[in-house]
Design a protein around this motif. Structure first.
Motif, short mmCIF file in Angstrom:
data_model
loop_
_atom_site.label_atom_id
_atom_site.label_comp_id
_atom_site.label_asym_id
_atom_site.label_seq_id
_atom_site.Cartn_x
_atom_site.Cartn_y
_atom_site.Cartn_z
N VAL A 170 -25.99 10.05 -32.13
CA VAL A 170 -26.31 9.11 -33.21
C VAL A 170 -26.24 7.68 -32.69
O VAL A 170 -27.15 6.87 -32.95
N ALA A 171 -25.18 7.37 -31.97
CA ALA A 171 -25.01 6.01 -31.45
C ALA A 171 -26.17 5.60 -30.55
O ALA A 171 -26.73 4.51 -30.67
N LEU A 172 -26.55 6.49 -29.64
CA LEU A 172 -27.57 6.16 -28.64
C LEU A 172 -28.98 6.13 -29.23
O LEU A 172 -29.84 5.40 -28.74
N ASN A 173 -29.21 6.90 -30.28
CA ASN A 173 -30.54 6.95 -30.87
C ASN A 173 -30.73 6.02 -32.06
O ASN A 173 -31.85 5.62 -32.36
N LYS A 174 -29.64 5.68 -32.75
CA LYS A 174 -29.79 4.90 -33.98
C LYS A 174 -29.10 3.54 -33.93
O LYS A 174 -29.29 2.73 -34.84
N GLY A 175 -28.29 3.30 -32.90
CA GLY A 175 -27.69 1.98 -32.77
C GLY A 175 -28.75 0.93 -32.48
O GLY A 175 -29.77 1.23 -31.85
N VAL A 176 -28.52 -0.31 -32.92
CA VAL A 176 -29.52 -1.37 -32.66
C VAL A 176 -29.59 -1.68 -31.17
O VAL A 176 -30.62 -2.11 -30.66
N PHE A 177 -28.48 -1.49 -30.47
CA PHE A 177 -28.51 -1.47 -29.01
C PHE A 177 -27.25 -0.76 -28.52
O PHE A 177 -26.26 -0.63 -29.24
N CYS A 178 -27.30 -0.29 -27.27
CA CYS A 178 -26.14 0.32 -26.62
C CYS A 178 -26.01 -0.28 -25.24
O CYS A 178 -27.01 -0.53 -24.56
N ILE A 179 -24.77 -0.53 -24.84
CA ILE A 179 -24.51 -0.96 -23.47
C ILE A 179 -23.57 0.06 -22.84
O ILE A 179 -22.80 0.74 -23.52
N THR A 180 -23.65 0.16 -21.51
CA THR A 180 -22.73 1.02 -20.78
C THR A 180 -22.48 0.41 -19.41
O THR A 180 -22.98 -0.68 -19.11
N THR A 181 -21.73 1.10 -18.56
CA THR A 181 -21.14 0.46 -17.39
C THR A 181 -21.94 0.54 -16.09
O THR A 181 -21.54 -0.03 -15.09
N SER A 182 -23.04 1.27 -16.08
CA SER A 182 -23.86 1.35 -14.86
C SER A 182 -25.27 1.79 -15.22
O SER A 182 -25.49 2.43 -16.27
N LYS A 183 -26.21 1.49 -14.36
CA LYS A 183 -27.57 1.97 -14.55
C LYS A 183 -27.64 3.49 -14.41
O LYS A 183 -28.42 4.15 -15.08
N ALA A 184 -26.79 4.02 -13.52
CA ALA A 184 -26.76 5.47 -13.31
C ALA A 184 -26.33 6.19 -14.59
O ALA A 184 -26.95 7.18 -14.99
N LEU A 185 -25.29 5.69 -15.25
CA LEU A 185 -24.84 6.31 -16.49
C LEU A 185 -25.86 6.09 -17.60
O LEU A 185 -26.13 7.00 -18.39
N ALA A 186 -26.45 4.90 -17.65
CA ALA A 186 -27.46 4.62 -18.68
C ALA A 186 -28.63 5.60 -18.58
O ALA A 186 -29.10 6.15 -19.58
N LYS A 187 -29.07 5.85 -17.36
CA LYS A 187 -30.20 6.75 -17.14
C LYS A 187 -29.83 8.19 -17.50
O LYS A 187 -30.61 8.91 -18.11
N TRP A 193 -18.30 -11.98 -14.84
CA TRP A 193 -18.52 -12.04 -16.29
C TRP A 193 -19.42 -13.22 -16.69
O TRP A 193 -20.14 -13.16 -17.69
N GLU A 194 -19.38 -14.28 -15.91
CA GLU A 194 -20.25 -15.42 -16.22
C GLU A 194 -21.72 -14.98 -16.26
O GLU A 194 -22.49 -15.46 -17.10
N ASN A 195 -22.11 -14.06 -15.39
CA ASN A 195 -23.48 -13.56 -15.37
C ASN A 195 -23.68 -12.37 -16.29
O ASN A 195 -24.66 -12.30 -17.04
N GLU A 196 -22.77 -11.40 -16.23
CA GLU A 196 -22.95 -10.17 -17.02
C GLU A 196 -22.89 -10.44 -18.52
O GLU A 196 -23.55 -9.76 -19.31
N SER A 197 -22.11 -11.44 -18.94
CA SER A 197 -22.00 -11.74 -20.37
C SER A 197 -23.35 -12.16 -20.96
O SER A 197 -23.58 -11.98 -22.16
N LYS A 198 -24.23 -12.70 -20.12
CA LYS A 198 -25.55 -13.13 -20.62
C LYS A 198 -26.34 -11.93 -21.13
O LYS A 198 -27.11 -12.05 -22.10
N LYS A 199 -26.19 -10.77 -20.48
CA LYS A 199 -26.88 -9.56 -20.95
C LYS A 199 -26.41 -9.18 -22.35
O LYS A 199 -27.21 -8.84 -23.23
N LEU A 200 -25.10 -9.23 -22.55
CA LEU A 200 -24.53 -8.88 -23.85
C LEU A 200 -24.99 -9.87 -24.92
O LEU A 200 -25.41 -9.47 -26.02
N LEU A 201 -24.94 -11.15 -24.59
CA LEU A 201 -25.35 -12.16 -25.57
C LEU A 201 -26.84 -12.04 -25.91
O LEU A 201 -27.23 -12.20 -27.08
N ASN A 202 -27.66 -11.72 -24.92
CA ASN A 202 -29.09 -11.50 -25.19
C ASN A 202 -29.30 -10.32 -26.14
O ASN A 202 -30.12 -10.40 -27.07
N SER A 203 -28.56 -9.23 -25.91
CA SER A 203 -28.68 -8.06 -26.77
C SER A 203 -28.23 -8.39 -28.19
O SER A 203 -28.87 -7.96 -29.17
#
Length: 307
Positions: free
Chosen positions: A74-91, A290-300
């Motif tokens: 439900v979270a992955l299909n209906k959430g407005v966005f999802c974040i996780t800790t690696s591209k490998a896990l995301a895929k 975090w200075e760089n990675e936080s930008k991804k979260l803020l964009n989402s």
């Protein structure tokens, strides 16, 4: 409630807040988030682990695996966005749940107050460092100590965290005679980076089972490089990803052959290779913070609020 206590209480509290956007983290909050979606709220999810695949078989018998899988779907299909800790896990999550690929936001911290430009030599013997809240089984420590039997030159292995007397005795009992093992108590978060920087090489030891451990990249991997340490990392899908661009150390197979152990020892004895790896770690730290990675979260978040 098998995922935690106070489910109804937290759900009612959340509903009364009437937030423009909820971001749910950890198992219980993820379940509550799926209830908030049904109630018409805008909900996003931060999946730091693959919750339904985060335990060894013996522990899975007591866990609500079906509920966790339903909640994740439900979270992955209906959430407005999802974040996780690696591209490998995301895929992998996308393949498993037939959902959009989550955004990878690496588990990094703000750049620490450590002078990475200051020249640093390597100790003799080398000081290898590993840390966690708890020092215990299933983290690759016993496997690495057994591997170190093949090293002709001595090394120091330093472990930081809470440990039981029984496990400390076990590690000491399998330690080869040529090496030394040291145990350190937990330090304040503000002092951790300086503590890490006082050693030579970080040990990012992980097993490739359970699957969550295989696909995530743990915070310690990034904390080593952010403190200027080259890394010896177990070969997992997540840590292969971390090595792809910069190669900040040595990637060790899960089941190393004698040839792999010999290559690792050659690397440990090569001062030039160690300095090169340290330079790569520092270069990597300039990007993965975090200075760089936080930008991804803020964009989402911004995109979700604009929908």
């Amino acid at each position: 409630m098998s995922l935690g206590y106070g489910t109804s209480h937290y759900y009612k509290k959340a509903k009364n807040i009437k937030a423009d956007l909820f971001i749910c983290h950890q198992e219980l909050a993820t379940y509550i988030g799926t209830k908030l979606i049904k109630a018409g709220f805008k909900v996003a999810f931060d999946l730091e682990d693959w919750y339904s695949e985060d335990l060894l078989p013996a522990a899975r018998a007591e866990r609500p695996i079906n509920l966790l899988q339903t909640t994740e779907s439900v979270a992955l299909n209906k959430g407005v966005f999802c974040i996780t800790t690696s591209k490998a896990l995301a895929k992998k999550l996308s393949q498993t749940y037939k959902c959009p690929i989550p955004t990878a936001v690496y588990n990094v911290f703000p750049s620490p107050d450590v002078d990475l430009n200051k020249p640093k030599g390597f100790s003799n013997p080398l000081k290898l460092f590993w840390f966690s809240q708890t020092i215990g089984t299933g983290r690759g420590l016993e496997q690495f100590i057994n591997i170190s039997k093949g090293f002709k030159n001595s090394v120091e292995i330093h472990l930081l965290g809470n440990i039981t007397p029984q496990y400390k005795e076990l590690l000491n009992s399998i330690l080869p005679a040529q090496h030394k093992l040291y145990f350190h108590e937990l330090v304040e978060e503000s002092k951790l980076a300086a503590k890490i920087a006082s050693f030579d090489i970080g040990l990012a030891l992980e097993l490739d089972s359970p699957m969550s451990r295989n696909y995530t990249i743990t915070n310690k991997f990034f904390q080593y490089i952010q403190s200027g340490l080259p890394v010896i990392a177990s070969e997992t899908a997540g840590q292969i990803e971390g090595f792809e661009q910069f190669k900040p150390g040595y990637l060790l197979p899960q089941q190393p052959l004698a040839m792999d152990i010999s290559k690792l020892e050659q690397w440990l004895n090569n001062a030039t290779a160690l300095q090169t790896a340290r330079g790569k770690a520092i270069e990597m730290a300039g990007i993965f913070n975090w200075e760089n990675e936080s930008k991804k979260l803020l964009n989402s978040i911004n995109e979700a609020l604009e929908k």
